[in-house]
Design a protein around this motif. Structure first.
Motif, PDB file in Angstrom:
ATOM      1  N   LEU A 153      -1.208   6.445   5.346  1.00 33.42           N
ATOM      2  CA  LEU A 153      -0.880   5.300   4.512  1.00 33.42           C
ATOM      3  C   LEU A 153       0.426   4.679   4.986  1.00 33.42           C
ATOM      4  CD1 LEU A 153      -1.805   6.597   0.951  1.00 33.42           C
ATOM      5  CD2 LEU A 153      -2.846   4.641   2.131  1.00 33.42           C
ATOM      6  N   VAL A 154       0.388   3.380   5.215  1.00 35.89           N
ATOM      7  CA  VAL A 154       1.592   2.657   5.624  1.00 35.89           C
ATOM      8  C   VAL A 154       1.793   1.471   4.672  1.00 35.89           C
ATOM      9  CG1 VAL A 154       1.428   3.331   8.043  1.00 35.89           C
ATOM     10  CG2 VAL A 154       0.274   1.252   7.270  1.00 35.89           C
ATOM     11  N   PRO A 155       3.023   1.158   4.311  1.00 31.96           N
ATOM     12  CA  PRO A 155       3.253   0.027   3.405  1.00 31.96           C
ATOM     13  C   PRO A 155       3.145  -1.302   4.158  1.00 31.96           C
ATOM     14  CG  PRO A 155       5.340   1.022   4.015  1.00 31.96           C
ATOM     15  CD  PRO A 155       4.273   1.864   4.656  1.00 31.96           C
ATOM     16  N   TYR A 156       2.544  -2.273   3.496  1.00 33.63           N
ATOM     17  CA  TYR A 156       2.549  -3.630   4.049  1.00 33.63           C
ATOM     18  C   TYR A 156       2.884  -4.590   2.909  1.00 33.63           C
ATOM     19  CZ  TYR A 156       1.430  -7.926   6.426  1.00 33.63           C
ATOM     20  OH  TYR A 156       1.544  -9.186   6.986  1.00 33.63           O
ATOM     21  N   THR A 157       3.799  -5.502   3.161  1.00 33.75           N
ATOM     22  CA  THR A 157       4.240  -6.445   2.140  1.00 33.75           C
ATOM     23  C   THR A 157       3.586  -7.802   2.339  1.00 33.75           C
ATOM     24  OG1 THR A 157       6.364  -5.322   1.886  1.00 33.75           O
ATOM     25  CG2 THR A 157       6.227  -7.604   1.111  1.00 33.75           C
ATOM     26  N   PHE A 158       2.912  -8.252   1.300  1.00 37.50           N
ATOM     27  CA  PHE A 158       2.291  -9.576   1.299  1.00 37.50           C
ATOM     28  C   PHE A 158       3.284 -10.547   0.671  1.00 37.50           C
ATOM     29  CE2 PHE A 158      -1.089  -6.527   1.507  1.00 37.50           C
ATOM     30  CZ  PHE A 158      -2.024  -7.099   2.358  1.00 37.50           C
ATOM     31  N   GLU A 159       3.742 -11.486   1.478  1.00 35.00           N
ATOM     32  CA  GLU A 159       4.738 -12.448   1.006  1.00 35.00           C
ATOM     33  C   GLU A 159       4.129 -13.495   0.088  1.00 35.00           C
ATOM     34  OE1 GLU A 159       7.838 -12.038   1.463  1.00 35.00           O
ATOM     35  OE2 GLU A 159       7.777 -10.459   2.993  1.00 35.00           O
ATOM     36  N   LYS A 160       2.818 -13.712   0.237  1.00 33.61           N
ATOM     37  CA  LYS A 160       2.100 -14.661  -0.617  1.00 33.61           C
ATOM     38  C   LYS A 160       0.637 -14.256  -0.654  1.00 33.61           C
ATOM     39  CE  LYS A 160       1.366 -18.017   3.145  1.00 33.61           C
ATOM     40  NZ  LYS A 160      -0.104 -17.889   3.189  1.00 33.61           N
ATOM     41  N   CYS A 161      -0.121 -14.906  -1.508  1.00 36.71           N
ATOM     42  CA  CYS A 161      -1.551 -14.605  -1.612  1.00 36.71           C
ATOM     43  C   CYS A 161      -2.265 -15.024  -0.329  1.00 36.71           C
ATOM     44  CB  CYS A 161      -2.159 -15.347  -2.803  1.00 36.71           C
ATOM     45  SG  CYS A 161      -3.918 -15.000  -3.052  1.00 36.71           S
ATOM     46  N   PRO A 162      -3.046 -14.124   0.299  1.00 39.27           N
ATOM     47  CA  PRO A 162      -3.786 -14.506   1.505  1.00 39.27           C
ATOM     48  C   PRO A 162      -4.746 -15.662   1.226  1.00 39.27           C
ATOM     49  CG  PRO A 162      -3.754 -12.126   1.243  1.00 39.27           C
ATOM     50  CD  PRO A 162      -3.209 -12.705  -0.017  1.00 39.27           C
TER      51      PRO A 162
ATOM     52  N   ASP B 181       2.126  -6.555  12.973  1.00 44.22           N
ATOM     53  CA  ASP B 181       3.211  -7.086  13.809  1.00 44.22           C
ATOM     54  C   ASP B 181       3.161  -8.607  13.913  1.00 44.22           C
ATOM     55  OD1 ASP B 181       4.105  -4.541  14.235  1.00 44.22           O
ATOM     56  OD2 ASP B 181       3.216  -4.325  16.240  1.00 44.22           O
ATOM     57  N   ARG B 182       2.008  -9.172  13.649  1.00 37.92           N
ATOM     58  CA  ARG B 182       1.825 -10.634  13.713  1.00 37.92           C
ATOM     59  C   ARG B 182       1.822 -11.281  12.337  1.00 37.92           C
ATOM     60  NH1 ARG B 182       0.228  -8.134  17.880  1.00 37.92           N
ATOM     61  NH2 ARG B 182       0.065  -9.088  19.963  1.00 37.92           N
ATOM     62  N   GLY B 183       2.223 -10.513  11.333  1.00 39.48           N
ATOM     63  CA  GLY B 183       2.297 -11.054   9.983  1.00 39.48           C
ATOM     64  C   GLY B 183       0.950 -11.258   9.341  1.00 39.48           C
ATOM     65  N   ILE B 184      -0.055 -10.502   9.804  1.00 37.75           N
ATOM     66  CA  ILE B 184      -1.410 -10.601   9.263  1.00 37.75           C
ATOM     67  C   ILE B 184      -1.712  -9.308   8.521  1.00 37.75           C
ATOM     68  CG2 ILE B 184      -3.863 -10.860   9.833  1.00 37.75           C
ATOM     69  CD1 ILE B 184      -2.929 -12.332  12.399  1.00 37.75           C
ATOM     70  N   GLY B 185      -2.018  -9.416   7.236  1.00 34.79           N
ATOM     71  CA  GLY B 185      -2.275  -8.231   6.423  1.00 34.79           C
ATOM     72  C   GLY B 185      -3.623  -7.608   6.733  1.00 34.79           C
ATOM     73  N   THR B 186      -3.769  -6.325   6.397  1.00 35.98           N
ATOM     74  CA  THR B 186      -5.043  -5.633   6.570  1.00 35.98           C
ATOM     75  C   THR B 186      -5.338  -4.784   5.343  1.00 35.98           C
ATOM     76  OG1 THR B 186      -4.106  -3.625   7.567  1.00 35.98           O
ATOM     77  CG2 THR B 186      -4.690  -5.439   9.071  1.00 35.98           C
ATOM     78  N   TYR B 187      -6.622  -4.479   5.168  1.00 37.47           N
ATOM     79  CA  TYR B 187      -7.014  -3.485   4.173  1.00 37.47           C
ATOM     80  C   TYR B 187      -8.256  -2.775   4.683  1.00 37.47           C
ATOM     81  CZ  TYR B 187      -7.930  -0.913  -0.018  1.00 37.47           C
ATOM     82  OH  TYR B 187      -8.124   0.134  -0.892  1.00 37.47           O
ATOM     83  N   THR B 188      -8.227  -1.435   4.651  1.00 34.00           N
ATOM     84  CA  THR B 188      -9.338  -0.623   5.125  1.00 34.00           C
ATOM     85  C   THR B 188      -9.964   0.122   3.953  1.00 34.00           C
ATOM     86  OG1 THR B 188      -8.078  -0.280   7.164  1.00 34.00           O
ATOM     87  CG2 THR B 188     -10.047   1.062   6.851  1.00 34.00           C
ATOM     88  N   THR B 189     -11.274  -0.013   3.778  1.00 37.13           N
ATOM     89  CA  THR B 189     -12.006   0.680   2.719  1.00 37.13           C
ATOM     90  C   THR B 189     -11.669   2.174   2.741  1.00 37.13           C
ATOM     91  OG1 THR B 189     -13.824  -0.903   2.893  1.00 37.13           O
ATOM     92  CG2 THR B 189     -14.307   1.205   1.839  1.00 37.13           C
TER      93      THR B 189
END
Length: 347
Positions: free
Chosen positions: A70-79, A168-176
């Motif tokens: 598990l790694v944290p990722y911060t969403f600056e706004k709604c995708p 690294d490119r500011g693109i969020g991810t989510y894995t089932t």
């Protein structure tokens, strides 16, 4: 006389000047009030929603990487431009009312009837290429701000590669989650997928409604099982020479266990092992292209299983693959299937 006329004109001039000074800002205020109370009333509501959203973000969610960490990722706004791989993920977003946030869909040719209208509006990857999954180069050309998929999508370099590449490119991810934790799957992980995606897109209230709706049927199963011996069941998908078993540490197996059943088996069972276990009921998992009757026949027409109680008593139940593995919002249908098959409860 001239003095009287001059005085009168001076008084009128002063009166007009005072009226103009006092009415000018009042008129401006009234215009703003009229403007904001009619069509701009929608704008005010929109601004309030926008303010709520700006107050909500940034939000941090823990997501899985390819090392299953598990790694944290911060969403600056709604995708706003989401690439979605897998029917379960597509249906979760549609159930949360997020169809307008989906840029393109892969590995999903149909959805539940209640989402069909919204699904018809979406762009499908198969309209653009023969490969049924996103590949890195093409995905980048779509300029997404979010990618959702199964572990297999990110775990292969010829597909999307490790999530770090996207982060690294500011693109969020989510894995089932259950696609990451194969062999340690659970009903709770299905709930957590719904909650996590809702958190990313600020739809938590809707997520809890969906989960509560599923849980009420799970609770019915628990109540029906009270005071009874657990039914010994086998959830299996037939392969050449052996069976892929959905044991207690799979999504389907955990759901059945929570509803009072005892899922049997482990990976790679054979006919002989099924005979030895002698399950009371068998749930025949199959892909959607295989008819229910054909899935059942793999057991009823197999002489090696003729002595099994489930076969003798006609308790073979077909289960589509999408209900057994990473079901997402279809978890409710999985639960209902167990309610009916195990306890005769129509829900």
């Amino acid at each position: 006389m001239k003095k009287r006329i001059l005085a009168t004109l001076l008084a009128l001039s002063m009166l007009l000047s005072v009226t103009a000074c006092s009415s000018s800002p009042q008129t401006s205020s009234q215009l703003e009030s009229v403007s904001s109370s009619e069509p701009a009333g929608l704008d005010a509501s929109s601004q309030e929603a926008s303010q709520d959203e700006s107050d909500y973000y940034p939000v941090t969610v823990e997501v899985y990487n390819n090392a299953r960490e598990l790694v944290p990722y911060t969403f600056e706004k709604c995708p706003e431009k989401t690439l979605v791989y897998g029917r379960n993920n597509v249906e979760i977003l549609l159930a949360l009312g997020l169809g307008d946030k989906i840029e393109m869909v892969a590995d999903c040719s149909s959805v539940l009837p209640e989402y069909a209208e919204e699904f018809a509006k979406l762009d499908l990857l198969k309209n653009h290429q023969d490969v049924g999954y996103f590949v890195k180069e093409y995905a980048l050309s779509l300029e997404p701000d979010m990618v959702i998929g199964w572990y297999s999508l990110f775990n292969m370099e010829d597909r999307m590669g490790d999530v770090d590449f996207w982060h690294d490119r500011g693109i969020g991810t989510y894995t089932t989650i259950n696609s990451v934790l194969r062999g340690d799957e659970s009903l709770e992980n299905e709930y957590q997928d719904i909650r996590n995606l809702a958190k990313i897109y600020n739809r938590q209230e809707k997520a809890e409604e969906i989960i509560a709706d599923i849980q009420q049927y799970v609770d019915q199963g628990k109540q029906a099982a009270e005071g009874k011996e657990p039914q010994r069941i086998l959830i299996a998908e037939k392969w050449e020479g052996e069976y892929d078993i959905y044991h207690a540490k799979t999504a389907a197996g955990d759901i059945a266990a929570q509803m009072g059943a005892e899922p049997l088996g482990q990976a790679g069972w054979t006919d002989e092992e099924i005979v030895d276990a002698n399950p009371e009921a068998i749930f025949a998992v199959h892909v959607s292209s295989v008819p229910d009757e054909e899935a059942i026949a793999l057991y009823t027409e197999n002489p090696a299983l003729a002595s099994v109680d489930a076969v003798k008593n006609g308790r073979i139940y077909p289960v589509e693959y999408s209900l057994a593995y990473a079901p997402g919002v279809r978890t409710k249908d999985t639960v209902k299937l167990f309610l009916k098959s195990l306890y005769g409860i129509e829900a």
